[in-house]
Enzyme design. Structure first.
Site, PDB file in Angstrom:
ATOM      1  N   ARG A   1      -1.221   0.176   0.411  1.00 32.16           N
ATOM      2  CA  ARG A   1      -2.580   0.178   0.918  1.00 32.16           C
ATOM      3  C   ARG A   1      -2.316  -0.619   2.781  1.00 32.16           C
ATOM      4  NH1 ARG A   1      -4.208   3.980  -1.981  1.00 32.16           N
ATOM      5  NH2 ARG A   1      -6.137   4.043  -2.678  1.00 32.16           N
TER       6      ARG A   1
ATOM      7  N   GLU B   1      -6.986   3.079   8.969  1.00 32.72           N
ATOM      8  CA  GLU B   1      -6.657   4.466   8.372  1.00 32.72           C
ATOM      9  C   GLU B   1      -7.788   5.357   8.902  1.00 32.72           C
ATOM     10  OE1 GLU B   1      -4.919   6.095   4.185  1.00 32.72           O
ATOM     11  OE2 GLU B   1      -4.014   4.471   5.423  1.00 32.72           O
TER      12      GLU B   1
ATOM     13  N   HIS C   1      -0.318   8.567   4.683  1.00 35.68           N
ATOM     14  CA  HIS C   1      -0.848   9.056   3.840  1.00 35.68           C
ATOM     15  C   HIS C   1      -0.662  10.066   3.091  1.00 35.68           C
ATOM     16  CE1 HIS C   1      -4.042   6.764   1.358  1.00 35.68           C
ATOM     17  NE2 HIS C   1      -3.179   6.810   0.606  1.00 35.68           N
TER      18      HIS C   1
END
Length: 330
Positions: A243, A272, A291
């Site tokens: 993360r 993000e 991602h």
């Protein structure tokens, strides 16, 4: 429902339920996908709209905790909730509200996506060590040889879950020296060394590669900042497939600019999405893969397998996989 960890299972993510099976319809929310309906039926369950008889919920979005809470409040007989990703930080506040309760039982996809994510971590590691970011943008023949081999390098993996274990398996042919950093110093099988997170600074100076694969919690937020980057050697690289919140982005930008580390491979960022024009996009020693370590096409069949196993647990075996510790938040 009373429950306990089954020591014979050898896996703290597998729960044995001491109760009679409670067959009942399972709802797929917020959208229906045939793959997951098939998985529920293959596990011995039935798919139906929410009702007073609903016993399980498969939640297919990685967010919208308020909507999920409303579903649970309105249907108190729900015994099991399946979340779609390994990380459950988006549901941390909701989960905390169920600490100390056995209803519902929460499961996530932790461990289910280990193979594609570990593969991506290895790809980023090799690309950074070989200098591929710079070489991919070259417009002329290089006059200087660059790049180092992964063989025999010192690799620090932060985290000890399924992804970390799979990364170690992929690193084995490279004869890498692996150190695991986890909450405690309890040894992890396959690692040359295991240290507690409190002692991470002791192992960073010798690391050639640092791979971040830990859960995102309040304890791990920005665990890599200016102090940690300063402890790493200038030739080292860092890879984050966990993360974005685990790395202080501003500190990373500064560390790359100052030459404190040699490169960064980021599948996740904070914030993000990473905004257009952010310095990391222009940093030649940084790879940002937006991602994509576990795309929908990769994970849907894996999530279906997890759903099937947990439907079987709900209806028959009691052996749930990927159990979430609601108090710890992962």
């Amino acid at each position: 429902m009373t429950a306990h960890i089954d020591p014979a299972a050898g896996n703290a993510d597998v729960l044995a339920n001491e109760r009679r099976p409670t067959p009942g319809p399972i709802a797929i929310l917020p959208e229906h996908r045939q793959l997951f309906a098939d998985a529920i039926e293959a596990g011995g369950g039935t798919v139906a709209e929410l009702s007073a008889d609903t016993r399980g919920v498969v939640w297919l979005t990685a967010s919208r905790p308020d909507e999920l809470k409303a579903v649970l409040d309105a249907h108190p007989k729900i015994e099991w909730v399946q979340l779609p990703w390994a990380g459950v930080d988006a549901f941390s506040d909701l989960l905390a509200g169920y600490a100390g309760s056995t209803f519902p039982l929460w499961t996530s996809a932790k461990g289910a996506y280990s193979e594609p994510v570990a593969e991506h971590a290895l790809a980023l590691t090799l690309a950074l060590l070989r200098g591929l970011p710079q070489k991919a943008h070259a417009t002329g023949w290089a006059t200087e040889e660059t790049g180092v081999s992964l063989y025999g390098r010192n690799v620090v993996i932060v985290g000890a879950g399924g992804i970390a274990v799979e990364i170690m398996r992929l690193l084995a042919p490279f004869r890498a020296n692996v150190t695991i950093v986890r909450r405690s110093s309890s040894p992890v099988e396959g690692a040359g060394r295991t240290v507690a997170a409190a002692d991470m600074l002791e192992v960073l100076p010798d690391a050639d590669v640092v791979i971040v694969a830990a859960a995102s919690t309040s304890d791990t937020a920005r665990m890599f900042g200016a102090r940690e980057f300063a402890a790493m050697k200038p030739s080292s690289v860092i890879v984050n497939i966990a993360r974005g919140a685990l790395i202080d982005t501003d500190a990373l930008v500064a560390a790359l600019a100052a030459g404190e580390i040699d490169g960064a491979g980021l599948d996740v960022t904070e914030p993000e999405p990473l905004p257009d024009g952010h310095p990391l996009w222009a940093e030649p020693r940084c790879i940002v893969t937006s991602h994509s370590a576990d795309t929908q096409d990769m994970v849907d069949p894996l999530l279906a397998g997890r759903i099937r196993a947990n439907v079987e647990a709900l209806h028959d075996t009691g052996r749930f996989v990927g159990i979430v510790d609601v108090a710890a938040g992962y």
